[in-house]
Design an enzyme around this catalytic site. Structure first.
Site, PDB file in Angstrom:
ATOM      1  N   ILE A  64       0.124   9.317   8.661  1.00 59.94           N
ATOM      2  CA  ILE A  64      -0.605   8.447   9.576  1.00 59.94           C
ATOM      3  C   ILE A  64      -0.334   6.989   9.248  1.00 59.94           C
ATOM      4  O   ILE A  64       0.154   6.648   8.175  1.00 59.94           O
ATOM      5  CB  ILE A  64      -2.123   8.722   9.531  1.00 59.94           C
ATOM      6  CG1 ILE A  64      -2.689   8.406   8.132  1.00 59.94           C
ATOM      7  CG2 ILE A  64      -2.418  10.158   9.930  1.00 59.94           C
ATOM      8  CD1 ILE A  64      -4.211   8.513   8.058  1.00 59.94           C
ATOM      9  N   ASP A  76       0.855  -1.188   0.000  1.00 59.58           N
ATOM     10  CA  ASP A  76       0.000   0.000   0.000  1.00 59.58           C
ATOM     11  C   ASP A  76       0.893   1.241   0.000  1.00 59.58           C
ATOM     12  O   ASP A  76       1.374   1.687   1.042  1.00 59.58           O
ATOM     13  CB  ASP A  76      -0.911   0.007   1.224  1.00 59.58           C
ATOM     14  CG  ASP A  76      -1.942   1.140   1.173  1.00 59.58           C
ATOM     15  OD1 ASP A  76      -1.726   2.110   0.416  1.00 59.58           O
ATOM     16  OD2 ASP A  76      -2.956   1.054   1.888  1.00 59.58           O
ATOM     17  N   HIS A  78       0.827   8.015   3.876  1.00 56.02           N
ATOM     18  CA  HIS A  78       1.521   7.322   4.959  1.00 56.02           C
ATOM     19  C   HIS A  78       3.030   7.527   4.934  1.00 56.02           C
ATOM     20  O   HIS A  78       3.750   6.924   5.734  1.00 56.02           O
ATOM     21  CB  HIS A  78       1.196   5.825   4.895  1.00 56.02           C
ATOM     22  CG  HIS A  78      -0.276   5.538   4.844  1.00 56.02           C
ATOM     23  ND1 HIS A  78      -1.112   5.784   5.912  1.00 56.02           N
ATOM     24  CD2 HIS A  78      -1.072   5.065   3.850  1.00 56.02           C
ATOM     25  CE1 HIS A  78      -2.348   5.456   5.573  1.00 56.02           C
ATOM     26  NE2 HIS A  78      -2.351   5.025   4.331  1.00 56.02           N
ATOM     27  N   GLY A 119      -4.644   2.045   8.075  1.00 52.16           N
ATOM     28  CA  GLY A 119      -5.694   1.419   8.867  1.00 52.16           C
ATOM     29  C   GLY A 119      -5.512  -0.085   8.984  1.00 52.16           C
ATOM     30  O   GLY A 119      -5.762  -0.681  10.038  1.00 52.16           O
TER      31      GLY A 119
END
Length: 285
Positions: free
Chosen positions: A209, A189, A194, A212
């Site tokens: 961040i 990903d 990120h 998830g």
């Protein structure tokens, strides 16, 4: 331009063949924090080639079709997309190495009404190429902000798993690495949210961040540790709803309720006392 329900509902995903080696399995485990304690022999099999085992949650990165909603032909503004829920059913333990086929499909698009957004429900089967065995089934709910009102069905929508009203039976704290997102992204990903501070600030965050699905896997590690003795063959299901982002370096506390083989859970960031995963449901053997 409104969502074209029929086009999106029947979006074609070619079968995706995915070969992974021992180093890929180890990299995934390192990305979700395994091996932080160098003398914990119960986690060593996830990060060491001698007796290597795959974490059950690694299924989320196998046969992954990528961020397909970024394709302009979907008619979706990818900047309005949020990952709402993730589910996983493990039919057979994942091989530590192998070749799998990912088969993805859209199962429904729920119209929440003009200005209220839409829910896109999808599934992916992960199949062992050599044997043809179904290894895992993944379910995902994606929230598309502000794109309702296209004339699609208004329901039904998945009901969240209710958490018990009593205090949790136990809690497991796992600290994430400051560079966790940079490691996890190498499992497939590559969203710059990120990694790139400028992209993160543009999205309203002070810094990049955590993915998830990395937070999801940390909770999965907590369930494995507390309820399965770190035996991946005992975890059968892991469903959760995402409620807030995690910053790399924060501590994730997974709060666990046991009811036989049914485990309810939620996760919160200790440093900010914010619930980041909720309505969690696991099934263990």
């Amino acid at each position: 331009m409104p969502i074209d329900y029929d086009k999106l509902k029947n979006w074609h995903f070619p079968d995706l063949e995915h070969r992974y080696e021992a180093k890929d399995t180890i990299l995934y485990a390192l990305g979700v924090g395994c091996g932080a304690d160098p003398v914990d022999r119960t986690e060593l099999p996830f990060v060491y080639e001698d007796g290597l085992k795959a974490l059950p949650t690694m299924a989320v990165v196998l046969g992954y079709p990528g961020f397909w909603l970024k394709d302009p032909n979907t008619g979706v503004d990818w900047r309005k997309v949020l990952h709402g829920e993730q589910g996983l059913v493990i039919h057979k333990p994942l091989p530590a190495t192998g070749t799998v086929i990912g088969r993805t499909r859209v199962t429904e698009i729920v119209d929440k009404g003009p200005g209220k957004g839409a829910l896109l429900l999808s599934e992916r089967d992960v199949v062992d190429k050599a044997s043809g065995d179904l290894l895992a089934t993944l379910t995902s709910t994606t929230f598309i902000r502000g794109e309702g009102g296209f004339g699609g069905p208004s329901g039904p929508t998945p009901e969240p798993h209710p958490l018990p009203e009593r205090a949790p039976d136990e809690a497991v704290d796992l600290k994430t690495l400051p560079q966790a997102a940079l490691i996890y992204r190498l499992s497939g990903d590559y969203n710059p949210l990120h990694a790139d501070p400028d992209v993160a600030r543009g999205a309203g965050f002070e810094r990049p961040i955590l993915h998830g699905l990395c937070t999801y896997a940390v909770a999965g590690r907590a369930i494995l540790k507390a309820c399965c003795g770190n035996d991946p063959a005992r975890l059968r299901r892991l469903d959760v709803r995402f409620s807030a982002p995690v910053m790399p370096g924060e501590t994730i506390r997974t709060e666990i309720w046991r009811d036989g083989g049914v485990i309810s859970f939620r996760a919160r960031v200790v440093e900010r006392d914010v619930v980041v995963l909720t309505n969690g449901l696991a099934e263990v053997g």
